[in-house]
Design a protein around this motif. Structure first.
Motif, short mmCIF file in Angstrom:
data_model
loop_
_atom_site.label_atom_id
_atom_site.label_comp_id
_atom_site.label_asym_id
_atom_site.label_seq_id
_atom_site.Cartn_x
_atom_site.Cartn_y
_atom_site.Cartn_z
N ARG A 271 0.83 -1.21 0.00
CA ARG A 271 0.00 0.00 0.00
C ARG A 271 0.87 1.26 0.00
NH1 ARG A 271 -3.27 3.38 2.83
NH2 ARG A 271 -5.41 3.49 2.07
N ALA A 272 1.95 1.23 0.77
CA ALA A 272 2.86 2.39 0.81
C ALA A 272 3.47 2.63 -0.57
CB ALA A 272 3.95 2.16 1.85
N ILE A 273 3.78 1.56 -1.28
CA ILE A 273 4.32 1.72 -2.63
C ILE A 273 3.26 2.31 -3.55
CG2 ILE A 273 5.15 0.46 -4.67
CD1 ILE A 273 6.51 -1.51 -2.72
N ARG A 274 2.06 1.73 -3.49
CA ARG A 274 0.99 2.19 -4.40
C ARG A 274 0.67 3.66 -4.17
NH1 ARG A 274 -2.09 -0.73 -7.60
NH2 ARG A 274 -1.89 -2.70 -6.51
N TRP A 275 0.71 4.11 -2.92
CA TRP A 275 0.31 5.48 -2.61
C TRP A 275 1.53 6.40 -2.42
CZ3 TRP A 275 -4.50 6.90 -3.60
CH2 TRP A 275 -5.46 5.89 -3.68
N ASP B 190 12.79 -3.66 -16.42
CA ASP B 190 12.10 -3.39 -15.16
C ASP B 190 11.27 -4.58 -14.68
OD1 ASP B 190 13.29 -0.95 -15.27
OD2 ASP B 190 11.47 0.20 -15.64
N LEU B 191 10.78 -5.36 -15.63
CA LEU B 191 10.03 -6.57 -15.29
C LEU B 191 10.98 -7.66 -14.76
CD1 LEU B 191 6.99 -7.01 -15.65
CD2 LEU B 191 7.48 -8.17 -17.82
N VAL B 192 12.09 -7.85 -15.45
CA VAL B 192 13.07 -8.88 -15.04
C VAL B 192 13.62 -8.56 -13.65
CG1 VAL B 192 15.33 -9.90 -15.53
CG2 VAL B 192 13.71 -9.48 -17.40
N LEU B 193 13.98 -7.29 -13.45
CA LEU B 193 14.58 -6.94 -12.17
C LEU B 193 13.55 -6.92 -11.04
CD1 LEU B 193 17.63 -6.35 -11.62
CD2 LEU B 193 16.98 -6.48 -14.02
N ALA B 194 12.28 -6.70 -11.38
CA ALA B 194 11.25 -6.74 -10.34
C ALA B 194 11.27 -8.10 -9.64
CB ALA B 194 9.87 -6.45 -10.94
N ALA B 254 5.58 -2.79 -12.06
CA ALA B 254 6.16 -4.13 -12.18
C ALA B 254 6.30 -4.78 -10.80
CB ALA B 254 7.53 -4.06 -12.88
N VAL B 255 6.67 -4.01 -9.78
CA VAL B 255 6.82 -4.57 -8.44
C VAL B 255 5.47 -5.06 -7.91
CG1 VAL B 255 7.30 -3.98 -6.03
CG2 VAL B 255 8.91 -3.31 -7.82
N LEU B 256 4.43 -4.26 -8.07
CA LEU B 256 3.12 -4.67 -7.55
C LEU B 256 2.57 -5.87 -8.34
CD1 LEU B 256 1.46 -1.22 -6.72
CD2 LEU B 256 2.50 -2.86 -5.14
N GLU B 257 2.86 -5.91 -9.63
CA GLU B 257 2.43 -7.06 -10.44
C GLU B 257 3.13 -8.34 -9.96
OE1 GLU B 257 0.59 -8.17 -12.81
OE2 GLU B 257 1.70 -9.90 -13.58
N MET B 258 4.43 -8.28 -9.77
CA MET B 258 5.17 -9.47 -9.35
C MET B 258 4.81 -9.85 -7.90
SD MET B 258 6.90 -10.66 -11.82
CE MET B 258 7.41 -10.13 -13.46
N LEU B 259 4.58 -8.84 -7.09
CA LEU B 259 4.19 -9.09 -5.70
C LEU B 259 2.82 -9.76 -5.65
CD1 LEU B 259 5.16 -8.65 -2.83
CD2 LEU B 259 4.05 -6.42 -2.84
N GLY B 260 1.93 -9.38 -6.56
CA GLY B 260 0.62 -10.02 -6.63
C GLY B 260 0.74 -11.51 -6.92
#
Lengths: 320, 320
Positions: A271-275, B190-194, B254-260
């Protein structure tokens, strides 16, 4: 029998029986011989290939598949099998245990081990569960080495009522292997290890699996660019699958509890990243450095940058 | 100017200007000098303490706080500042850049770097973004060393239309520092490094924070028993807080996508634990070993068990 010789070393056990000669069992065999902690070492393993390696390596006096014959006459029996196998092994060997023998184990979970083994053990033996907090990502008798436990903690979780003399002898045994020994209840052990070991293994296994399943990033790219952080996780995720399956199934409550907290914190971080809450991120990232310094300060870690990969660092093969 | 000398070494840059002399900038300075990649090295840092260390270490010919004066006359300018600072620095130095100069950077995120820097750079310079996939958990000019990039990948992400000669010179520069160079688009980078770097850092920071907040387990217990797996995470979670804050804020998607994806997989794993699905656990834990073997095989990791902590392993202080 005297508890220590003139030099202060603990009196050796007459006969040490090790059940399971993987990384830990074979390291105990090597370390016990090197430190003179047992006059005779019996290696018990049902896998013929393991027994063959034990004989070739010369790390035990006897290698046998016969559990009852192997533990007969032993004054210390250490079960070095996956946690899920401790109960069946205890049941199978119970009738052959010598009066006054000490039974111990090396399992990463203690509540389940006590529950599984204690009901089978006869009243004339003492049960002193132990967990050496040491290991590597490699498995099998060839992976062991005598110094594995040097400077590492070993946690004893004797059930209430265990004879103090038996606890003292097991403590001396682990100190002889180079460990620093601490005692706590099985339940507290399982909570501490859930956060310091079990959940870290779970999330390492998980992210390596996630990375392997991506479509947009190839496995070859994951492997090539792993030096950015990922490769540290792969070390942990290369640990023995059977051992770790048993750990998660037998320490379920503590693992799920700690995982729940991890997930809550991770959701807050996402959430901190998103916002765009850079302050929250910076505050956490600053706080976590202190824990690292603590671990290095108490000698549980090297201060070498990048685990000392510098210098000894491997060179890549030509790309493509 | 010839592109290589008789021995096949790339022609050195006349004047290399490094903006930011932390771990990476100071390692470039050391490596460039050692390999003769630049005739003159100018260190630009707004922090007086850093400039003082640069002078004391003797790793640059000049150390200055003056960005415009520092980059004037440089034929290669490398921005070694946190990703969030790249845009402002590019804007501030744009007017002082020499015609024909090459501008590069070392940021761990590339899409945001291109978006932030490119609009400020004059048409008479070439912009060749770079990301050396190398580092340690230590920060600052004293943490750098010349061999940091040896055998490590460096990814170039030149925007479309970048002069091929400029890309070739930056490639030769990184090869001179010991890296193996690969080129890809900023978005794919950015996708690979995520997955290979950013998400591993995020979950390492997270679990160290979770552990620090527990009530039932003391911080001292977390530190003592960290050898069970946790301490590997603390290495990553000791990385530079400002750099990593910027990485997460600038590679958000990319971070939130990979985290998901990581979270979905973790939920499935938690469910397998809750419902005693040992087969699912064992299958995943077996699969992940193959990735580790791949990383060791391509030379991005040592095969030493436990990162070679054996032998060199630290001994604990007396407990308590």
């Amino acid at each position: 029998m005297p508890e220590a010789d003139a030099a202060g070393r603990p009196a050796p056990f007459r006969r040490l029986a090790l059940v399971g000669l993987g990384l830990i069992g074979s390291s105990i065999a090597r370390g016990a011989r090197e430190a003179g902690l047992a006059r005779e070492i019996v290696a018990i393993d049902r896998d013929a290939g393991v027994r063959e390696r034990v004989r070739a390596l010369g790390i035990a006096d006897v290698a046998t598949a016969d559990l009852a014959a192997g533990v007969a006459g032993a004054d210390l029996v250490v079960l070095c099998v996956p946690v899920g196998a401790v109960g069946p092994v205890a049941a199978a060997m119970a009738g052959a245990l010598a009066p006054g023998a000490i039974v111990s184990d090396v399992g990463s979970v203690k509540g389940a081990v006590v529950a599984a083994a204690a009901p089978h053990l006869p009243g004339h033996v003492a049960f002193v569960p132990a967990h050496p907090v040491a290991g590597t990502e490699h498995s099998g008798p060839d992976a062991g080495f005598a110094s594995l436990f040097h400077g590492r903690w070993c946690i004893l979780t004797p059930p209430e009522g265990t004879a103090p003399a038996a606890v003292a002898r097991v403590r001396a045994f682990w100190e002889g292997l180079g460990s620093v020994v601490e005692t706590m209840t099985p339940a507290h052990h399982d909570l501490v290890l859930a956060i310091t070991s079990h959940v870290p293994h779970l999330i390492a296994y998980n992210i390596v699996g996630t990375a392997a399943d991506l479509e947009a990033v190839t496995q070859s790219e994951v492997i090539k660019f792993s030096a950015g952080g990922f490769r540290d996780f792969t070390r942990i995720a290369a640990s023995d699958p059977t051992m770790w399956r048993d750990v998660f199934l037998t320490n379920k409550d503590a693992v799920l509890e700690m995982l729940g907290r991890f997930n809550e914190d991770l959701a807050a971080l996402a959430r901190a990243i998103r916002w765009d809450d850079g302050e929250a991120l910076h505050a956490l990232f600053t706080r976590t450095r202190a824990i690292r310094r603590g671990i290095v300060a108490v000698g549980q870690e090297t201060a070498e940058p990048d685990f000392g990969r510098r210098g000894a660092g491997p060179g890549p093969k030509a790309p493509g």
